[in-house]
Motif scaffolding. Structure first.
Motif, mmCIF file in Angstrom:
data_model
loop_
_atom_site.group_PDB
_atom_site.id
_atom_site.type_symbol
_atom_site.label_atom_id
_atom_site.label_comp_id
_atom_site.label_asym_id
_atom_site.label_seq_id
_atom_site.Cartn_x
_atom_site.Cartn_y
_atom_site.Cartn_z
ATOM 1 N N ILE A 126 0.855 -1.276 -0.064
ATOM 2 C CA ILE A 126 -0.020 0.016 0.067
ATOM 3 C C ILE A 126 0.787 1.057 0.035
ATOM 4 C CG2 ILE A 126 -2.100 1.187 1.251
ATOM 5 C CD1 ILE A 126 -2.779 -1.326 2.518
ATOM 6 N N CYS A 127 0.855 2.120 -1.118
ATOM 7 C CA CYS A 127 1.681 3.134 -1.251
ATOM 8 C C CYS A 127 0.932 4.350 -0.434
ATOM 9 C CB CYS A 127 1.871 3.406 -2.849
ATOM 10 S SG CYS A 127 2.790 2.064 -3.507
ATOM 11 N N ILE A 128 1.653 5.120 0.395
ATOM 12 C CA ILE A 128 1.087 6.066 1.236
ATOM 13 C C ILE A 128 1.505 7.398 0.850
ATOM 14 C CG2 ILE A 128 0.841 6.861 3.641
ATOM 15 C CD1 ILE A 128 -0.758 4.453 3.077
ATOM 16 N N SER A 129 0.611 8.427 0.563
ATOM 17 C CA SER A 129 1.484 9.706 0.339
ATOM 18 C C SER A 129 1.151 10.434 1.582
ATOM 19 C CB SER A 129 0.421 10.475 -1.027
ATOM 20 O OG SER A 129 0.700 11.743 -0.902
ATOM 21 N N ASP A 130 2.058 11.002 2.268
ATOM 22 C CA ASP A 130 1.987 11.844 3.328
ATOM 23 C C ASP A 130 2.537 13.209 3.367
ATOM 24 O OD1 ASP A 130 1.529 12.278 5.931
ATOM 25 O OD2 ASP A 130 3.439 11.105 6.625
ATOM 26 N N PRO A 131 1.501 14.148 2.678
ATOM 27 C CA PRO A 131 2.096 15.286 2.338
ATOM 28 C C PRO A 131 2.734 16.256 3.544
ATOM 29 C CG PRO A 131 -0.206 15.554 2.525
ATOM 30 C CD PRO A 131 0.426 13.986 2.658
#
Length: 700
Positions: free
Chosen positions: A512-517
């Motif tokens: 699961i690829c998580i984008s954490d701005p």
């Protein structure tokens, strides 16, 4: 409400209500009612005279309409007053103060001389008792100086000086107690929930009941717009709850029967019946009051230094008095020295300054558990940040799901959400949220869930072991393998994302690829902290080196460490402290708890894990990292005030001793000036801390 306008100017109006007598409670209701008006900038109600002073930014017509509109009975039903009234506290001490002054004046004017002498002798007994008790305990403190100066004055038949000294000492003690209690009250009140009555659900009906009468197991009714006054379990109903005050979440959370809700949160929509779990004594208000009462155990080194210095100076004052008498043979000069001590001002003004700073921090939604932590914040040269949920937003998003072994993407997301919902961290919340957005229900269909701190989660589904977590946990600790012929896909996972790995039966099934701005303000906050004297900024994260490096470069931190475990974070902090650095640690998760505990001051983000908030010495709201800058400024202003107090107390009281030795100041004048200076420095300590010359609050 009928009222007469007494005075009026632009933006200010003073009027007197027609009601002849106003109680303290009615005055508080009136003041609170006007404070809720958006156009009011300041309101003051004088309950004795019935006068009200309004400062406003709206139109005069709007103000006059509001005055006419006010109805005491309706306002009392709408407004919940604080459990402790500052007005009541002030009235209590005002009456004590006036009573003491009147009694002193009456005794001087109307009592015959023999009765005045008898009153003074009787009055001095408690002072002598305290002084003798100190001597018997082998301690030479200010009580000994007081007892000696009063006793010598009475022995010399200088009853006027003895009476004046005792009056000034009692007056000083009363004012000190008043200012200290007011500081504590202000600090506690700014964090109070201000709910004193709730609707108790009974088999017959609903009864309006005092919060203090609610017991564990009782059921209370909470309706739309109401604040939840205590922790509990939802027994009936479904509601959306605004938890921003507790967790910083901007989006209301849906609560179903069986879910836990917390004091201080607000029901935005719906109606529910809450089964109470924690009641008065464990409420947020009581925890704050307890924290303040225990603040003596959390004194800063400066406060302890002030107390120790004050006690150490008493023998020198005593010796100076003896030397003065031996050299001059003038008992008045010796008494003038005895009348002055450094203890009161040093011991009292320093804690007051700390309480004032803690109160100001509370107004900025920063909770500080003790003075020593503010001192650590002011002196710190290194600040360490956790990445996820601290330097990045607390709501990362699922950007992509890459499956292996022919698994279905929706099935893998559903399983991941089912596991992650048990341990709400920012990444876990992202997984659960993504499942909800896709309309994937994830009912419980697994066995007991086990959480391995900073690694991942383990459970069993259909008699197969299921794991979800970091690469270290999945591949190194558990020995999970990548399916055959899919290694190349695995090697080319998107580098710009953090990765959460899901494995079933010993084989990788999804990433699961998580984008954490990043937080928009993070880089500017780091620059502002450097401008305030922070020499080194460090980022610690359990993420891969690749992800951590990208974030570190964008933020411009001085150093970073990737793929660290909780023990590694704590060791990193400990190593820096051993090298002489004063370290602040900022984090939000369970895995940050050891490092928060190890730091000179641990700072938790309010929407983080409960254990992190519990262990941390300071908690800041999740809205913005600019609160770290505010905290640093408050701490530095506090230390500047404390050092200024030191200089004034030592200089002024030293001058009084010198004037006493020279015979310029008589004993009564020395005592009066000493007590006035103590009161003055105490009141200054209570006042708002000075603002920095150049404030960047426009960025906040």
């Amino acid at each position: 409400m009928k009222a007469i306008i007494l005075h009026e100017s632009k933006g200010r109006i003073r009027f007197r209500i027609s009601q002849k007598k106003m109680t303290l409670q009615e005055a508080d209701v009136l003041e609170n009612w006007f404070q809720k008006k958006s156009w009011i900038t300041q309101v003051t109600v004088h309950e004795r005279t019935g006068c009200v002073i309004l400062q406003y930014s709206g139109s005069r017509k709007e103000v006059l309409a509001a005055i006419r509109e006010f109805n005491l009975q309706e306002a009392q039903s709408q407004i919940t007053l604080p459990l402790h009234s500052s007005r009541e506290l002030n009235r209590k001490f005002q009456e004590k103060l006036v009573g003491k002054v009147i009694l002193k004046a009456a005794s001087m004017l109307f009592l015959p001389k023999p009765l005045q002498i008898a009153r003074i002798v009787w009055h001095m007994l408690p002072f002598l008792k305290r002084g003798i008790r100190c001597i018997l305990r082998g301690k030479l403190k200010v009580d000994v100086l007081d007892a000696l100066s009063i006793g010598i004055s009475v022995f010399r038949k200088d009853f006027g000086t003895a009476g004046t000294v005792m009056f000034l000492l009692e007056l000083g003690e009363l004012l000190e107690e008043w200012t200290r209690k007011k500081s504590m009250e202000d600090l506690a009140r700014c964090m109070a929930l201000n709910v004193d009555r709730v609707w108790l659900k009974t088999p017959e009906s609903e009864i309006l009941t005092a919060v203090s009468d609610i017991r564990p197991g009782d059921k209370i009714v909470i309706r739309t717009g109401s604040m939840i006054p205590m922790d509990g379990i939802l027994a009936e109903g479904e509601v959306t709850v605004n938890q921003a005050s507790l967790t910083g979440e901007s989006v209301p959370v849906v609560k179903h029967p069986g879910n836990t809700v917390y004091a201080g949160t607000v029901v935005e929509e719906g109606e529910c019946i809450l089964e109470v779990k924690q009641v008065m004594g464990s409420s947020r208000y009581d925890q704050i009051v307890t924290m303040i009462e225990k603040s003596e155990q959390m004194k800063s080194a400066v406060e302890s230094k002030a107390a120790n210095l004050a006690d150490k100076l008493v023998p020198y004052t005593f010796i100076g008095s003896i030397l003065s008498f031996l050299l001059t043979r003038n008992i008045l000069r010796a008494l003038s020295v005895l009348m002055v001590d450094f203890s009161c001002a040093l011991k009292f003004s320093m804690p007051l300054a700390v309480l004032s700073a803690m109160r100001e921090a509370g107004k900025e939604h920063i909770t500080v558990k003790g003075g020593k932590f503010l001192e650590a914040v002011a002196a710190a040269d290194t600040i360490i940040f956790d990445k996820t949920g601290t330097l990045t937003h607390a709501c990362p998003k699922v950007a992509q799901i890459i499956t292996f072994g022919g698994r279905d993407e929706s099935d893998m997301l559903r399983l991941a959400a089912c596991l992650e919902e048990h341990f709400p961290h920012s990444i876990a919340n992202a997984v659960v949220q993504e499942a909800q957005c896709r309309g994937l229900s994830h009912e419980e269909f697994h066995s007991k869930v086990e959480y391995i701190v900073a690694h991942g989660i383990a459970s069993t589904v259909n008699e197969e072991k299921v794991l979800i977590g970091s690469a270290h946990f999945i591949f190194e600790d558990e020995g999970i393998t990548v399916p055959l012929n899919e290694q190349e896909r695995f090697d080319h996972l998107p580098e710009e994302y953090s990765h959460l790995y899901l494995a079933i039966g010993g084989e990788l099934t999804a990433v699961i690829c998580i984008s954490d701005p990043l937080r928009r303000e993070a880089k500017e906050v780091l620059s502002a902290l450097r401008a305030l004297g922070i020499q080194k900024t460090v980022m610690l994260t359990g993420d891969s080196y690749r992800t951590a490096s990208a974030v570190a470069n964008r933020l411009g931190v001085d150093a970073f460490c990737a793929e660290v475990l909780p023990a590694d974070k704590a060791k990193f902090v400990a190593d820096l402290r051993q090298k002489g650095h004063i370290v602040l640690m900022v984090g939000d998760g369970i895995n940050d708890s050891p490092a928060l505990s190890e730091a000179d001051a641990g700072i938790a983000i309010s929407d983080g894990a409960a254990i992190a908030r519990e262990i941390a010495d300071i908690t800041i709201a999740a809205d913005s990292l600019w609160e770290l800058v505010k905290l640093r400024r408050i701490a530095m202003a506090l230390m500047a005030r404390i050092h200024s107090n030191y200089r004034f107390v030592i200089g002024f009281n030293g001058a009084l001793i010198g004037l006493g030795l020279a015979g310029i100041l008589p004993p009564a004048a020395s005592a009066a000036l000493h007590n006035l200076s103590t009161l003055g420095v105490s009141l200054r300590s209570m006042s708002a801390l000075p603002k920095p010359k150049q404030d960047n609050d426009c960025c906040i």
